[in-house]
Design a protein around this motif. Sequence first.
Motif, mmCIF file in Angstrom:
data_model
loop_
_atom_site.group_PDB
_atom_site.id
_atom_site.type_symbol
_atom_site.label_atom_id
_atom_site.label_comp_id
_atom_site.label_asym_id
_atom_site.label_seq_id
_atom_site.Cartn_x
_atom_site.Cartn_y
_atom_site.Cartn_z
ATOM 1 N N LEU A 164 -20.423 1.040 0.975
ATOM 2 C CA LEU A 164 -19.730 2.082 0.215
ATOM 3 C C LEU A 164 -19.739 1.835 -1.291
ATOM 4 N N VAL A 165 -20.282 0.719 -1.743
ATOM 5 C CA VAL A 165 -20.314 0.417 -3.173
ATOM 6 C C VAL A 165 -21.037 1.511 -3.969
ATOM 7 N N PRO A 166 -22.198 2.022 -3.507
ATOM 8 C CA PRO A 166 -22.842 3.100 -4.274
ATOM 9 C C PRO A 166 -21.945 4.337 -4.441
ATOM 10 N N ASP A 167 -21.167 4.671 -3.424
ATOM 11 C CA ASP A 167 -20.247 5.809 -3.536
ATOM 12 C C ASP A 167 -19.166 5.537 -4.581
ATOM 13 N N TYR A 168 -18.644 4.308 -4.583
ATOM 14 C CA TYR A 168 -17.605 3.933 -5.536
ATOM 15 C C TYR A 168 -18.126 4.002 -6.974
ATOM 16 N N LEU A 169 -19.380 3.612 -7.179
ATOM 17 C CA LEU A 169 -19.941 3.536 -8.524
ATOM 18 C C LEU A 169 -20.706 4.794 -8.961
ATOM 19 N N LYS A 170 -20.822 5.794 -8.092
ATOM 20 C CA LYS A 170 -21.698 6.935 -8.405
ATOM 21 C C LYS A 170 -21.284 7.714 -9.646
ATOM 22 N N ASN A 171 -20.014 7.769 -9.984
ATOM 23 C CA ASN A 171 -19.557 8.495 -11.176
ATOM 24 C C ASN A 171 -19.224 7.552 -12.321
ATOM 25 N N ARG A 172 -19.739 6.337 -12.248
ATOM 26 C CA ARG A 172 -19.458 5.348 -13.288
ATOM 27 C C ARG A 172 -20.743 4.968 -14.018
ATOM 28 N N PRO A 173 -20.639 4.524 -15.246
ATOM 29 C CA PRO A 173 -21.830 4.183 -16.028
ATOM 30 C C PRO A 173 -22.379 2.804 -15.640
ATOM 31 N N VAL A 174 -23.077 2.742 -14.529
ATOM 32 C CA VAL A 174 -23.593 1.489 -13.996
ATOM 33 C C VAL A 174 -24.481 0.781 -15.016
ATOM 34 N N ASP A 175 -25.252 1.546 -15.761
ATOM 35 C CA ASP A 175 -26.127 0.932 -16.768
ATOM 36 C C ASP A 175 -25.320 0.196 -17.834
ATOM 37 N N LEU A 176 -24.139 0.682 -18.185
ATOM 38 C CA LEU A 176 -23.284 0.007 -19.161
ATOM 39 C C LEU A 176 -22.518 -1.157 -18.539
ATOM 40 N N LEU A 177 -22.142 -1.021 -17.280
ATOM 41 C CA LEU A 177 -21.352 -2.051 -16.614
ATOM 42 C C LEU A 177 -22.189 -3.240 -16.144
ATOM 43 N N LEU A 178 -23.441 -2.982 -15.759
ATOM 44 C CA LEU A 178 -24.257 -4.043 -15.144
ATOM 45 C C LEU A 178 -25.592 -4.297 -15.821
ATOM 46 N N GLY A 179 -26.168 -3.307 -16.445
ATOM 47 C CA GLY A 179 -27.443 -3.518 -17.115
ATOM 48 C C GLY A 179 -28.296 -2.268 -17.133
ATOM 49 N N GLU A 180 -29.133 -2.188 -18.132
ATOM 50 C CA GLU A 180 -30.023 -1.041 -18.310
ATOM 51 C C GLU A 180 -30.920 -0.831 -17.095
ATOM 52 N N GLY A 181 -31.147 0.422 -16.779
ATOM 53 C CA GLY A 181 -32.082 0.764 -15.719
ATOM 54 C C GLY A 181 -31.513 0.725 -14.318
ATOM 55 N N LEU A 182 -30.234 0.378 -14.175
ATOM 56 C CA LEU A 182 -29.631 0.331 -12.841
ATOM 57 C C LEU A 182 -28.819 1.590 -12.586
ATOM 58 N N SER A 183 -28.792 1.985 -11.322
ATOM 59 C CA SER A 183 -27.973 3.123 -10.914
ATOM 60 C C SER A 183 -27.123 2.703 -9.724
ATOM 61 N N ALA A 184 -26.173 3.519 -9.379
ATOM 62 C CA ALA A 184 -25.311 3.212 -8.243
ATOM 63 C C ALA A 184 -26.117 3.053 -6.960
ATOM 64 N N ALA A 185 -27.160 3.847 -6.796
ATOM 65 C CA ALA A 185 -27.990 3.780 -5.584
ATOM 66 C C ALA A 185 -28.685 2.433 -5.433
ATOM 67 N N ASP A 186 -28.926 1.728 -6.539
ATOM 68 C CA ASP A 186 -29.569 0.413 -6.475
ATOM 69 C C ASP A 186 -28.650 -0.642 -5.869
ATOM 70 N N LEU A 187 -27.362 -0.377 -5.827
ATOM 71 C CA LEU A 187 -26.380 -1.362 -5.377
ATOM 72 C C LEU A 187 -25.953 -1.094 -3.939
ATOM 73 N N ASN A 188 -26.930 -0.920 -3.072
ATOM 74 C CA ASN A 188 -26.631 -0.649 -1.666
ATOM 75 C C ASN A 188 -26.312 -1.943 -0.922
#
Length: 101
Positions: free
Chosen positions: A62-86
């Motif tokens: 469920l982590v991708p769902d939790y992060l889907k509306n959050r700026p993953v690129d700012l929180l974790l690094g450039e080029g990443l999206s919530a879908a990458d964190l499955n």
Amino acid sequence: MEHYETRRIDHLGIVAGICREIGLIEQVDQRVKGSERKVSCGQAVQALVLNALGFTSRALYLVPDYLKNRPVDLLLGEGLSAADLNDDTLGEDWMIYMRRG
């Protein structure tokens, strides 16, 4: 016409800032070494910290769902999206870190 997008950051910006200040991603990646994955082990660990401090106790899948509306690129690094964190990525990276750490 300009396009604007809103993404929630809540308290995760503070947590990510502290993780950045202590160099969490770099420390983990230095210990693990040699990951050719899109999401490094350090980024996966920081994603798990953000998930845990999100006060949601969500399972890995469920982590991708939790992060889907959050700026993953700012929180974790450039080029990443919530879908990458499955759950496959997070589970495998966590096991690699635990074996080597």
